[in-house]
Design a protein around this motif. Structure first.
Motif, PDB file in Angstrom:
ATOM      1  N   SER A  11       0.841  -1.193   0.000  1.00 18.72           N
ATOM      2  CA  SER A  11       0.000   0.000   0.000  1.00 18.72           C
ATOM      3  C   SER A  11       0.874   1.240   0.000  1.00 18.72           C
ATOM      4  O   SER A  11       2.031   1.211   0.444  1.00 18.72           O
ATOM      5  N   LYS A  69       0.577   3.500   1.945  1.00 19.19           N
ATOM      6  CA  LYS A  69       0.836   3.835   3.349  1.00 19.19           C
ATOM      7  C   LYS A  69       2.195   3.341   3.812  1.00 19.19           C
ATOM      8  O   LYS A  69       2.739   3.826   4.808  1.00 19.19           O
ATOM      9  N   ASP A 109      -1.212  -0.531  -3.580  1.00 18.32           N
ATOM     10  CA  ASP A 109      -2.598  -0.107  -3.420  1.00 18.32           C
ATOM     11  C   ASP A 109      -2.626   1.409  -3.236  1.00 18.32           C
ATOM     12  O   ASP A 109      -2.027   1.934  -2.293  1.00 18.32           O
ATOM     13  N   HIS A 149      -3.779   3.995  -1.709  1.00 14.71           N
ATOM     14  CA  HIS A 149      -4.604   4.442  -0.583  1.00 14.71           C
ATOM     15  C   HIS A 149      -4.774   5.950  -0.582  1.00 14.71           C
ATOM     16  O   HIS A 149      -5.829   6.479  -0.226  1.00 14.71           O
ATOM     17  N   ASN A 150      -3.721   6.673  -0.979  1.00 16.04           N
ATOM     18  CA  ASN A 150      -3.741   8.133  -0.969  1.00 16.04           C
ATOM     19  C   ASN A 150      -3.400   8.629  -2.372  1.00 16.04           C
ATOM     20  O   ASN A 150      -2.293   8.426  -2.856  1.00 16.04           O
ATOM     21  N   GLU A 204       2.817  10.350   4.030  1.00 15.39           N
ATOM     22  CA  GLU A 204       2.388   9.238   3.176  1.00 15.39           C
ATOM     23  C   GLU A 204       2.479   9.637   1.719  1.00 15.39           C
ATOM     24  O   GLU A 204       2.147  10.771   1.340  1.00 15.39           O
ATOM     25  N   ASN A 218      -8.897   2.212  -4.625  1.00 11.56           N
ATOM     26  CA  ASN A 218      -8.030   1.507  -3.682  1.00 11.56           C
ATOM     27  C   ASN A 218      -8.755   0.322  -3.071  1.00 11.56           C
ATOM     28  O   ASN A 218      -9.930   0.066  -3.354  1.00 11.56           O
ATOM     29  N   ASP A 245      -9.797  -0.217  -0.061  1.00 13.16           N
ATOM     30  CA  ASP A 245     -10.936   0.123   0.807  1.00 13.16           C
ATOM     31  C   ASP A 245     -12.212   0.309  -0.001  1.00 13.16           C
ATOM     32  O   ASP A 245     -13.290  -0.171   0.382  1.00 13.16           O
TER      33      ASP A 245
END
Length: 427
Positions: free
Chosen positions: A303, A305, A387, A389-390, A403, A412, A414
Motif C-alpha cells: 500500500s 501507506k 494499493d 490508498h492516498n 504518506e 483503492n 478500501d
C-alpha cells in the motif's frame, strides 16, 4: 506444436528484443511441449544470460549430478467414482484418453484422463480441476491418484505414483465444514490460471465481471451479515485474504494489458501457469519488505501507506526486484554518512536488501533488478503496483502526513471492499 508433442520434442524460446518477436503467435509450441520461455530486453542483460546458464545447471544434492529436467513424460489421473476430471491448465497436451471419470465440462486440456508432457523441470506445476457428481457421497473421503512417468537426464525411466485422500465435509456442519478446508492461496492461483485461460478468448471486461461474480458469490455464502446492512458484513479469517488477492489480480499484468505488449502478456501468463503456488502468489500480490533503522526487516502492506521517506523498500513482483530508497535515506547515502563508524545503523539499512536479492537470483527466469530513489523515474515500478490508498483525488499536494501520494484514478482496496460488502448484503 502437435507434431512436436507427438515426437516428444521440447521447444524452448529465449528472446531478447525491444520489439515484438512473435511470442504470442508461437505460444502453442512451448505451452504444449513444456518448454521454457525467457523474454529480455537485450542478449547481454542478466535476465537473459543468467537464465540461460541456469538451464544447464545440475542438482548439487543428487549424487549422480542429474540435470534439473526430465523428458518424454506422461501423466494419468485415477479418481474415486464420485469424482470427475474437468481438465488441466499447464504445460501439457491432451492424449484424448476417455474414461468413466472424465467430465463433459472441460477446463483447459480436458476431455481426457491422460496428458503428454514432453519436458519437465523443478518448477513445472500443473493445475487440475475436478467436480463431485454425487454430493451425497457416502464414502468418508475421496481419492485421487497421479501416475507420472518420465525419462531423466541420464536415460533412466522413472514412474512416480502419488495418491491423495481428502475427507469430505461433514454435512452436519453446514458451510463451516467447507470453510475449514479452504486454502486461500491455492484458490487464488487456480482462479488466476482460469482467468488467464479465459482472457485468451474473452475480453478483459468479461473476465473481470466473471471474477467479480465469483467473489460476490463466495462472500454471499461464507460471510456473516445482516441483509441490507453493509456495516454488519464480516468475513472469517479463513477467507479474509482472498478478496485482497482478487483485488491485486485485477490490477496485475496477468489481466491488465495496458502498457504491456502482446508478447509480454503471453510471457507473464505462461510463467504463471508454470510456477508453484508461492511464486504465483508473488505474481498476483507482490511482496513488499521494509528496512528501517532500529527495526528488523518486516513484511508490510502492499500500500502507499508503506512508502515512507525514512525507509528502504524491496518490492518483489517475481519478474522484477525493486529496491526503493526513501528521500531521507537517499540524502544521507549521497552524503556518504554510511561510511562513518557512528552511522553503522544507516549502513546496515542500505545493505539489508542484499540477502533477499541474492536469494531471488536462484529463481528461473532470473529477475530484473531495479534500483530507485524516491521521486525518480524508476520509482514508478513501485508506485504503479501498490494499493493507491492516498491519491491526488483524496489528498492535497504537500501533505504533511508523510504518506506517498499516488497519481492514479484507480480505486483503492478500501473502496473495492466497500463495493464487495454492498453487493454481498444485497444478494
Amino acid at each position: 506444436a502437435t507434431r512436436a508433442v507427438r515426437n516428444g520434442h521440447v521447444i524452448d524460446i529465449f528472446a531478447a528484443s525491444l520489439d515484438q518477436v512473435g511470442l504470442l503467435e508461437m505460444q502453442s509450441l512451448f505451452n504444449k511441449t513444456g518448454g521454457l520461455v525467457v523474454m529480455a530486453d537485450a542478449f547481454d542483460s542478466p535476465m537473459f544470460t543468467e537464465s540461460f546458464q541456469q538451464l544447464f545447471e545440475r542438482a548439487p544434492e543428487n549424487e549422480q549430478r542429474l540435470k534439473r529436467m526430465a523428458f518424454n513424460a506422461g501423466l494419468q489421473v485415477h479418481t474415486s467414482k464420485e469424482i470427475k476430471i474437468n481438465g488441466c491448465i499447464g504445460q501439457c497436451d491432451s492424449l484424448n484418453k476417455k474414461a468413466l471419470n472424465v467430465s463433459e465440462n472441460m477446463v483447459g486440456a480436458g476431455g481426457t484422463c491422460a496428458w503428454r508432457i514432453c519436458g519437465l523441470d523443478i518448477d513445472s506445476t500443473l493445475a487440475f480441476y475436478f467436480e463431485i457428481i454425487n454430493q451425497q457421497a457416502t464414502a468418508p473421503a475421496g481419492f485421487i491418484q497421479f501416475q507420472t512417468h518420465y525419462v531423466n537426464s541420464i536415460g533412466q525411466e522413472v514412474l512416480r505414483v502419488t495418491t491423495c485422500a481428502r475427507k469430505y465435509a461433514d454435512p452436519n456442519l453446514g458451510l463451516q465444514g467447507l470453510a475449514n478446508g479452504f486454502d486461500q492461496e491455492a484458490s487464488a492461483v487456480l482462479m488466476a490460471r482460469l482467468a488467464a485461460l479465459r482472457a485468451k478468448s474473452q475480453s478483459r471486461g468479461d473476465v473481470m465481471r466473471w471474477l467479480d461474480r465469483a467473489l460476490v458469490r463466495l462472500s454471499n455464502k461464507f460471510a456473516t451479515y445482516i441483509k441490507g446492512d453493509p456495516h454488519s458484513w464480516n468475513m472469517s479469517q479463513l477467507f479474509i485474504l482472498y478478496p485482497r488477492f482478487m483485488f491485486h489480480l485485477r490490477r496485475s499484468p496477468i489481466l491488465e494489458i495496458f502498457n504491456c505488449s502482446p508478447d509480454e502478456t503471453c510471457f507473464i501468463r505462461h510463467t504463471l501457469c508454470k510456477q508453484n503456488t508461492p511464486n504465483a502468489i508473488t505474481m498476483i500480490q507482490p511482496t513488499l519488505i521494509s528496512y528501517q533503522m532500529g527495526k528488523e526487516p518486516d513484511h508490510v502492506l502492499l500500500s502507499s501507506k508503506s512508502i515512507l521517506p525514512n525507509c528502504v523498500l524491496v518490492l518483489d513482483t517475481f519478474f522484477q526486484v525493486v529496491v526503493w530508497t526513501g528521500k531521507h535515506i537517499a540524502e544521507w547515502r549521497n552524503n556518504g554518512y554510511q561510511n562513518k563508524p557512528e552511522y553503522a545503523h544507516l549502513k546496515s539499512v542500505l545493505e539489508g536488501p542484499s540477502e533477499y536479492i541474492e536469494n531471488s537470483k536462484l529463481r528461473f527466469p532470473y529477475p530484473r533488478l531495479v534500483e530507485a530513489d524516491e521521486g525518480t523515474s524508476q520509482a514508478r515500478f513501485l508506485t504503479a503496483v501498490v494499493d493507491p490508498h492516498n491519491t491526488h483525488n483524496s489528498n492535497e499536494y504537500g501533505s504533511v502526513s508523510g504518506e506517498a501520494v499516488i497519481m492514479t484514478d484507480d480505486v483503492n482496496l478500501d473502496v473495492f471492499m466497500d463495493h464487495l460488502k454492498k453487493l454481498s448484503v444485497q444478494s
